[in-house]
Scaffold this active site. Structure first.
Site, PDB file in Angstrom:
ATOM      1  N   THR A 224       0.094   0.748   6.408  1.00 22.08           N
ATOM      2  CA  THR A 224       0.464  -0.244   5.388  1.00 22.08           C
ATOM      3  C   THR A 224       0.788  -1.539   6.113  1.00 22.08           C
ATOM      4  O   THR A 224       1.151  -1.525   7.287  1.00 22.08           O
ATOM      5  CB  THR A 224       1.678   0.234   4.565  1.00 22.08           C
ATOM      6  OG1 THR A 224       2.202  -0.873   3.817  1.00 22.08           O
ATOM      7  CG2 THR A 224       2.799   0.788   5.432  1.00 22.08           C
TER       8      THR A 224
ATOM      9  N   ARG B  26     -12.197  -9.633  -1.647  1.00 16.32           N
ATOM     10  CA  ARG B  26     -11.547  -9.383  -0.345  1.00 16.32           C
ATOM     11  C   ARG B  26     -11.237  -7.874  -0.219  1.00 16.32           C
ATOM     12  O   ARG B  26     -10.677  -7.269  -1.101  1.00 16.32           O
ATOM     13  CB  ARG B  26     -10.260 -10.186  -0.262  1.00 16.32           C
ATOM     14  CG  ARG B  26      -9.437  -9.944   1.014  1.00 16.32           C
ATOM     15  CD  ARG B  26      -8.333  -8.927   0.794  1.00 16.32           C
ATOM     16  NE  ARG B  26      -7.442  -8.813   1.940  1.00 16.32           N
ATOM     17  CZ  ARG B  26      -6.551  -7.839   2.085  1.00 16.32           C
ATOM     18  NH1 ARG B  26      -6.433  -6.904   1.175  1.00 16.32           N
ATOM     19  NH2 ARG B  26      -5.775  -7.788   3.146  1.00 16.32           N
ATOM     20  N   VAL B  27     -11.633  -7.311   0.903  1.00 15.64           N
ATOM     21  CA  VAL B  27     -11.302  -5.914   1.177  1.00 15.64           C
ATOM     22  C   VAL B  27     -10.407  -5.882   2.410  1.00 15.64           C
ATOM     23  O   VAL B  27     -10.736  -6.488   3.433  1.00 15.64           O
ATOM     24  CB  VAL B  27     -12.578  -5.073   1.412  1.00 15.64           C
ATOM     25  CG1 VAL B  27     -12.205  -3.636   1.773  1.00 15.64           C
ATOM     26  CG2 VAL B  27     -13.464  -5.088   0.164  1.00 15.64           C
ATOM     27  N   GLY B  28      -9.276  -5.220   2.295  1.00  8.95           N
ATOM     28  CA  GLY B  28      -8.344  -5.131   3.417  1.00  8.95           C
ATOM     29  C   GLY B  28      -8.617  -3.895   4.260  1.00  8.95           C
ATOM     30  O   GLY B  28      -9.746  -3.420   4.368  1.00  8.95           O
ATOM     31  N   ASP B  29      -7.554  -3.372   4.847  1.00  6.31           N
ATOM     32  CA  ASP B  29      -7.696  -2.227   5.752  1.00  6.31           C
ATOM     33  C   ASP B  29      -7.784  -0.885   5.042  1.00  6.31           C
ATOM     34  O   ASP B  29      -8.335   0.083   5.584  1.00  6.31           O
ATOM     35  CB  ASP B  29      -6.485  -2.172   6.682  1.00  6.31           C
ATOM     36  CG  ASP B  29      -5.182  -2.019   5.876  1.00  6.31           C
ATOM     37  OD1 ASP B  29      -4.832  -2.966   5.133  1.00  6.31           O
ATOM     38  OD2 ASP B  29      -4.547  -0.946   5.965  1.00  6.31           O
TER      39      ASP B  29
ATOM     40  N   THR C   2       0.778  -1.228   0.000  1.00  2.00           N
ATOM     41  CA  THR C   2       0.000   0.000   0.000  1.00  2.00           C
ATOM     42  C   THR C   2       0.821   1.296   0.000  1.00  2.00           C
ATOM     43  O   THR C   2       1.911   1.330   0.549  1.00  2.00           O
ATOM     44  CB  THR C   2      -0.827  -0.060   1.306  1.00  2.00           C
ATOM     45  OG1 THR C   2      -1.484  -1.312   1.336  1.00  2.00           O
ATOM     46  CG2 THR C   2      -1.786   1.062   1.449  1.00  2.00           C
TER      47      THR C   2
ATOM     48  N   HIS D 133      -0.149  -5.933   6.754  1.00  2.86           N
ATOM     49  CA  HIS D 133      -1.105  -7.039   6.610  1.00  2.86           C
ATOM     50  C   HIS D 133      -2.520  -6.574   6.955  1.00  2.86           C
ATOM     51  O   HIS D 133      -2.852  -6.339   8.124  1.00  2.86           O
ATOM     52  CB  HIS D 133      -0.661  -8.194   7.514  1.00  2.86           C
ATOM     53  CG  HIS D 133      -1.498  -9.414   7.354  1.00  2.86           C
ATOM     54  ND1 HIS D 133      -2.040 -10.086   8.414  1.00  2.86           N
ATOM     55  CD2 HIS D 133      -1.913 -10.069   6.241  1.00  2.86           C
ATOM     56  CE1 HIS D 133      -2.734 -11.120   7.967  1.00  2.86           C
ATOM     57  NE2 HIS D 133      -2.668 -11.135   6.654  1.00  2.86           N
TER      58      HIS D 133
HETATM   59  N1  GLY Z   1      -2.597  -3.190   3.556  1.00  4.81           N
HETATM   60  C1  GLY Z   1      -3.206  -3.535   2.346  1.00  4.81           C
HETATM   61  C2  GLY Z   1      -4.044  -4.712   2.394  1.00  4.81           C
HETATM   62  O1  GLY Z   1      -3.785  -5.633   3.149  1.00  4.81           O
HETATM   63  O2  GLY Z   1      -4.995  -4.749   1.657  1.00  4.81           O
END
Ligand code: GLY
Length: 309
Positions: A220, A197-200, A169, A222
């Protein structure tokens, strides 16, 4: 009051062959964003400009050059937040928009909502006249090759994940000459992620947060771990309790590592212009501009300096 802008180009084990391009990329984006502040522009305009620069740069996992999902497609997430009012806009799983950060800003400014996803985000882009690009136009040859190489991804195996992951990111935080703060974050997410899938990165309080009363943060790392500990808001909470931005970021990243075994990084600044770039991964490309000085780094504890003319 002096303006400050900080950017990151993502955490993880950026390989040596991408190191210089990553550092040059964050330096250019930081200078581009800072030029907006220098011309009297707002923190919000500055973070959008900086992140657009990073989205254009194929070295980074955002916009053009983003990571591919399990079926080899780009799905992009982004957020932008205005510390004056806590207004924020976000998009997730966007497929053919070159600058998700600007679409996120349009969600903030032109709708009553905070986040639009997938088809809805694309329909909105079309309605407001955002130029769309063929999905493949955002895919680089290098990412396609890496995607084929690393087809299996196990989110539980952190060491392996850390070693195989080249870049993540991007994001920016800024404070302008009147003390307003803003943040923006943009990503292609995790390579080989499940479709949808949607992350943070598009989630308020996780991938980013900005509040004039405390500061601005962009994260940025996981995504699932960052979501579990609401990393950006956790950092802001520590700042609210009197910690410096550096201490707040380090404590929160350490908590994420201890509590859910997640690694990552964060840039943070306060309305008074105190700033930091912290990470628990092997590397994170970052750059900051303040008072005519460009600071940058990639390795832990690395802090290089260049005088700007
Ligand atoms: N930090 C980006 C993601 O895991 O989507």
């Amino acid at each position: 009051m002096s303006s400050v802008l900080v950017v990151h180009g993502g955490a993880w084990a950026i390989p040596n062959d991408l190191a210089q391009a990553s550092v040059e990329g964050v330096k250019a984006a930081a200078c581009g964003g800072f030029a907006v502040l220098k011309a009297g522009g707002s923190a919000l305009d500055a973070v959008e400009t900086a992140v657009r620069g990073l989205e254009e740069n194929t070295v980074f996992n955002a916009g053009h050059g983003a990571a591919l999902n399990a079926v080899g497609e780009v799905e992009l997430d982004s957020i932008i937040m205005d510390g004056r009012t806590l207004a924020c806009g976000a998009v997730s799983s966007v497929k053919n928009v070159a600058h998700p950060v600007s679409l996120a800003r349009a969600v903030m400014e032109k709708t009553k909502h905070v986040m639009l996803t997938d088809r809805g985000a694309n329909l909105f882009a079309e309605r407001i006249g955002v130029v769309t690009v063929p999905t493949d136009a955002l895919v680089t040859e290098l990412e396609r090759e890496d995607w084929i190489k690393h087809k299996s991804f196990d989110t539980e195996v952190r060491e392996e994940f850390n070693a195989q992951w080249a870049h993540d990111t991007v994001g920016a935080v800024a404070v302008d000459c009147v003390g307003n703060v803003a943040c923006a974050t943009s990503t292609g997410g995790i390579r080989n992620k499940m479709v949808g899938r949607v992350g943070d990165s598009s989630v308020v309080g996780c991938g980013g947060y900005a509040d004039n009363l405390s500061g601005a943060v962009s994260c940025t790392g996981h995504g699932e771990s960052i979501l579990k500990v609401t990393l950006a808001r956790l950092i802001i909470s520590h700042i609210e309790q009197g910690k410096s931005v550096a201490e707040a970021s380090q404590l929160s990243l350490q908590y994420m590592g201890d509590r859910v075994k997640g690694a990552g990084g964060a840039i943070a600044l306060s309305p008074s212009g105190q700033w930091s770039a912290s990470f628990t991964t092997e590397r994170m490309a970052w750059a900051a501009v303040e008072d005519g000085v460009l600071w940058y780094g990639l390795q832990p504890n690395e802090r290089k300096k260049e005088q700007l003319s």
